[in-house]
Design an enzyme around this catalytic site. Structure first.
Site, PDB file in Angstrom:
ATOM      1  N   GLY A  63       0.840  -1.200   0.000  1.00 58.82           N
ATOM      2  CA  GLY A  63       0.000   0.000   0.000  1.00 58.82           C
ATOM      3  C   GLY A  63       0.870   1.243   0.000  1.00 58.82           C
ATOM      4  N   LEU A  64       0.231   2.374  -0.154  1.00 62.78           N
ATOM      5  CA  LEU A  64       0.946   3.653  -0.210  1.00 62.78           C
ATOM      6  C   LEU A  64       1.719   3.937   1.084  1.00 62.78           C
ATOM      7  CD1 LEU A  64      -1.860   5.938  -1.746  1.00 62.78           C
ATOM      8  CD2 LEU A  64       0.186   5.095  -2.924  1.00 62.78           C
ATOM      9  N   SER A  65       2.663   4.837   0.982  1.00 61.19           N
ATOM     10  CA  SER A  65       3.342   5.322   2.184  1.00 61.19           C
ATOM     11  C   SER A  65       2.303   5.965   3.098  1.00 61.19           C
ATOM     12  CB  SER A  65       4.404   6.350   1.777  1.00 61.19           C
ATOM     13  OG  SER A  65       5.000   6.919   2.918  1.00 61.19           O
ATOM     14  N   GLY A  66       2.277   5.583   4.338  1.00 61.29           N
ATOM     15  CA  GLY A  66       1.301   6.137   5.275  1.00 61.29           C
ATOM     16  C   GLY A  66      -0.022   5.395   5.315  1.00 61.29           C
ATOM     17  N   GLY A  77      -0.487   2.507   6.535  1.00 61.51           N
ATOM     18  CA  GLY A  77      -0.612   1.744   7.785  1.00 61.51           C
ATOM     19  C   GLY A  77      -0.093   0.316   7.725  1.00 61.51           C
ATOM     20  N   LYS A  78       0.735   0.019   6.741  1.00 65.91           N
ATOM     21  CA  LYS A  78       1.279  -1.342   6.588  1.00 65.91           C
ATOM     22  C   LYS A  78       2.056  -1.777   7.822  1.00 65.91           C
ATOM     23  CE  LYS A  78       3.803  -0.073   3.078  1.00 65.91           C
ATOM     24  NZ  LYS A  78       3.361   1.350   3.003  1.00 65.91           N
ATOM     25  N   SER A  79       2.985  -0.942   8.226  1.00 68.82           N
ATOM     26  CA  SER A  79       3.875  -1.289   9.327  1.00 68.82           C
ATOM     27  C   SER A  79       3.106  -1.391  10.645  1.00 68.82           C
ATOM     28  CB  SER A  79       4.950  -0.207   9.448  1.00 68.82           C
ATOM     29  OG  SER A  79       6.204  -0.782   9.649  1.00 68.82           O
ATOM     30  N   SER A 132       6.020  -1.665  -2.122  1.00 70.65           N
ATOM     31  CA  SER A 132       6.024  -2.632  -3.238  1.00 70.65           C
ATOM     32  C   SER A 132       4.941  -2.286  -4.268  1.00 70.65           C
ATOM     33  CB  SER A 132       5.865  -4.066  -2.708  1.00 70.65           C
ATOM     34  OG  SER A 132       4.774  -4.198  -1.828  1.00 70.65           O
TER      35      SER A 132
END
Lengths: 204, 204
Positions: free
Chosen positions: B36-39, B41-43, B110
Site C-alpha cells: 500500500g501507499l506510504s502512510g 498503515g502497513k507497518s 512494493s
C-alpha cells in the site's frame, strides 16, 4: 462512531523484541559461523548441531550454499567481489534471524578473515561464534565428496579455495573442531558444550 | 579406535524440515505481504498482527525498511531497478524465514504488480498472502507521519509513489483491509480471521 473513536486512541504497537522472542524460545539466539575448506565437514556438523538443538526444542536455521546461492544470491558468481558480497548478504540475513530469536548456523567456506570479521562486526558482541572446521587439504581432497577438488586440479574451476585461492585460518575463533580427524560425535559435543558455556542454551 | 569406528558409521544427518519446525511451533509458516501507499498503515498493522500472534506463542518476524534498508539492501538506492532488487531480496529472505517455520510479515510499499507476483511465484502455493492496505492518497497525504509527502510535493524526493511514481493496486489480493478508514482493531481482526481460515494458525 468507531472511526471517530479510533482517531483518539494511540494504539500501543509494542514491537516484539528479540528479548521477548528469546524468552518464548527459552534460549538465546546467535550465529554459529562454521568456516573451513570445501569438504571439511561444515555442513554435516551444522546439521548435526541443528538436529541436537531440535531435540531440545531449539529454534534454528542453517544457511548454506543450497538455500542461498540459488535464491538471495542467485545474481552472484564466484569472483572475489561476488564472494565478498555473498558473505556480506549471508551475514545480514543471519543478523535478521538472530533478531527473530533464531540460532542460525552458517556453512560457507568464507575463506577470508576480512569477510568473516565484517560479519562479526555488524552483530552485537557475543553473537558471532566462529567455529573453525579444521581439516587439512589432504584430508578434504581425499574425501572429495562432490568431486570438486578433481575438477579444480584439472583446471575446470578457476578459483578454488586451497588449490588456486587462499584459505585464511581464523586467528581467534570461538572454537576449533578437528573435523579432519575426530568423529562427528566428538565435534558435535564440543559445539554443544560451547553453547552451554556461553549460555546460549541451558545445560541439560 | 573411535576414529576407526566413525569411518564405518553413516551419520544420519536428518535435515530438520519445515514440517518439523511447524510442528514444534504449532502453526504453519507463511508470508503476509502488506502492500500500500506510504502512510497507509502497513507497518502499524503488521506489528499489531505480530503482537497478537506473539500472545498465541507464534513465531514471527517483521521485515521492513528499518531492518532491511540499512543492512541487507544497504547497497541499493531508490531507482526503479534498485527498488526491484530490494523487493526481490526481501522475497528471498521471506522465503528462508518460511522454511525456518516463521510467519514473516513484510511492510513495503512494493508498488509494482510484477515485483509482488515474482515473490508470489518463488514461494510454494498458498504461502504468499497479499494484504492490500487500502487508503486513498488524500488520507495518506493528510496523515503524512514522516513528512515525506510534503517533501515529495516540494520536489525533494524524485520518485515518490502516488505522486511521481505509480502504485499498482493488487488485482486478486488474499485480503483488502480498509486502513484508510477502519480503526486498526478492525483491520487486525480481518487479518487474524484470514489466518485462521487458511489454517495458518489455530482458531482460538
Amino acid at each position: 462512531m468507531s472511526q471517530q473513536k479510533s482517531t483518539n486512541v494511540v494504539w500501543h504497537s509494542a514491537t516484539i523484541t528479540r528479548e521477548k522472542r528469546q524468552e518464548l524460545n527459552d534460549h538465546r539466539s546467535a550465529v554459529l559461523w562454521f568456516t573451513g575448506l570445501s569438504g571439511s565437514g561444515k555442513s554435516t556438523l551444522a546439521h548435526a548441531v541443528e538436529d541436537e538443538l531440535y531435540k531440545r526444542q531449539g529454534r534454528t536455521f542453517v544457511l548454506d550454499g543450497d538455500n542461498v546461492r540459488h535464491g538471495l544470491c542467485g545474481d552472484l558468481g564466484f569472483s572475489l567481489e561476488d564472494r565478498k558480497e555473498n558473505i556480506r548478504r549471508v551475514g545480514e540475513v543471519a543478523k535478521l534471524f538472530t533478531e527473530a530469536g533464531v540460532i542460525v548456523l552458517t556453512a560457507f567456506i568464507s575463506p577470508l578473515r576480512e569477510d568473516r570479521e565484517r560479519v562479526r562486526n555488524i552483530l552485537p558482541h557475543g553473537d558471532f561464534i566462529e567455529i573453525y572446521c579444521a581439516a587439512s587439504l589432504e584430508v578434504c581432497e581425499g574425501r572429495d565428496v562432490k568431486g570438486l577438488y578433481k575438477k579444480a586440479r584439472a583446471g575446470q574451476i578457476p578459483e578454488f579455495t586451497g588449490i588456486t585461492s587462499p584459505y585464511e585460518e581464523p586467528v581467534n575463533p570461538e572454537l576449533v573442531v578437528n573435523t579432519g580427524g575426530d568423529p562427528l560425535e566428538v565435534s558435535l559435543a564440543h559445539v554443544m558444550r560451547l553453547l552451554e558455556e556461553r549460555e546460549i542454551i541451558k545445560a541439560v
